[in-house]
Design a protein around this motif. Structure first.
Motif: not given
Length: 393
Positions: A360-363, A152-153, A367-371, A134-136
């Protein structure tokens, strides 16, 4: 929200493995290998969609914190299957001192199809994975395929910032990063390695080891690493329900640093995250916010009206990747499981071209941080789910 077919990049497997997704294929029961990282399709969102989802995620996170406070205030640990009074007291103390304890990230699983409100399926706030992809990996995929799009990342930047902000909460010495040797695919290993990298970019000193390498020094009464150095702080991708009840569980409870200099080992995520990663949270949220547009009706004592109306899903209070989840269609005789479960209204995952989708919505911090997006062939998102990238167009 739309799904688009696209041709994978040449040599895609080598590319994502070099980016940390060393588990790009999944072995199926017939012994075949099929992509876990699946770039034969992608999802697109509009910016207003993403902004609305961010608001939902942050509202849900705040509601979950409120539910955690309710559990502690009203001593509802038994509803979570936590019957050890000492462990309950340690979790309550961890919650009350949460401002003194480092806490980094979590992941909501959401039902969303682009047409109605997102619905919370569960919250893994203790040991969420699928972070590296998700992040990379999906960010680099976007730069290759859609260099003028957005995503959204902001996961990487927010993780580094979180470690920087919370560094003052950490005791002196290196932060140990631990995964389990039981992870055969390497997903836990790479998730921990990636989080360690973000901590190092924040200026922290770190050390890596496996949970199985953690030792106990009887003379000092402290945990030590494979070089016999004291473990003063440790990020562990190892569920709290295991950490607290394994053979060394009593030592964890004896030495738990809950803030205020009360112990010798600070574990990340902190013990209070057990309140959010338990499926009983879903029923308590519904009790506190009945009819909320982003929640599904959920109960702990049985399916109640769900057996007749919409059907229900029975979820063990503790479990990952769909393990133990059963689906019950409306009108079928209600089934009460022997093990404690949460009975949640059946909301069949959205179908996009025959693929069942969960967001999968990351916190990060609050704070919301990515998808991250996973697809499965059936209604349960299990170990055979695939990860697909996304863009904002």
């Amino acid at each position: 929200m739309k799904r688009h077919a696209i041709r994978p990049r040449p040599d895609w497997q080598r590319i994502v493995e070099e980016q940390g997704v060393i588990y790009p294929l999944t072995r199926y029961p017939d012994d075949s290998l099929r992509p876990y990282w699946d770039e034969s399709a992608y999802y697109s969102f509009t910016l207003p969609e993403v902004e609305a989802l961010e608001e939902v995620v942050e509202e849900l996170h705040a509601m979950c914190l409120g539910a955690a406070a309710h559990i502690v205030e009203h001593d509802r640990f038994a509803d979570l299957g936590i019957t050890d009074p000492r462990l309950a007291a340690l979790i309550a103390e961890s919650w009350r001192r949460r401002a003194e304890l480092p806490s980094i990230y979590g992941r909501f699983d959401l039902h969303y199809d682009g047409t109605g409100p997102a619905k919370m399926l569960e919250y893994n706030a203790d040991t969420p994975t699928s972070l590296v992809e998700a992040a990379s990996a999906q960010w680099f995929w976007m730069e290759d395929r859609f260099p003028h799009a957005d995503q959204w990342n902001s996961l990487h930047e927010r993780l580094v910032a979180a470690w920087k902000r919370q560094s003052g909460l950490l005791p002196p010495g290196p932060v140990h990063f631990a995964h389990s040797d039981g992870d055969e695919l390497g997903e836990d290993l790479m998730t921990v390695a990636y989080l360690r990298e973000t901590a190092e970019q924040a200026g922290l000193e770190t050390e890596a080891l496996s949970v199985e390498q953690i030792g106990w020094d009887r003379l000092s009464g402290r945990f030590v690493d494979d070089r016999l150095r004291f473990i003063r702080s440790c990020f562990k991708l190892y569920p709290w329900e295991w950490l607290a009840t394994d053979r060394f569980g009593p030592y964890v409870q004896d030495t738990l640093d809950n803030g205020g200099g009360t112990g010798t080992t600070c574990w990340i995520e902190p013990a209070w995250k057990m309140l959010l990663s338990n499926k009983a949270l879903l029923a308590i949220l519904w009790e506190l916010h009945p009819g909320h547009p982003n929640l599904l009706p959920s109960h702990l004592d049985g399916p109640r009206e769900l057996a007749v109306s919409r059907g229900y899903v029975a979820k063990p209070l503790l479990g990952r990747e769909g393990a133990g989840v059963t689906i019950h269609e409306p009108g079928a005789p209600p089934v009460l499981r022997d093990e404690p479960c949460c009975y949640q209204e059946l909301a069949p995952l959205p179908d996009f071209d025959g693929n069942r989708v969960v967001l999968g919505a990351w916190v990060v911090e609050d704070e919301a941080a990515g998808l991250g997006i996973r697809e499965s062939a059936g209604l349960i998102t299990d170990e055979y789910a695939r990860f697909l990238p996304h863009v904002i167009l």
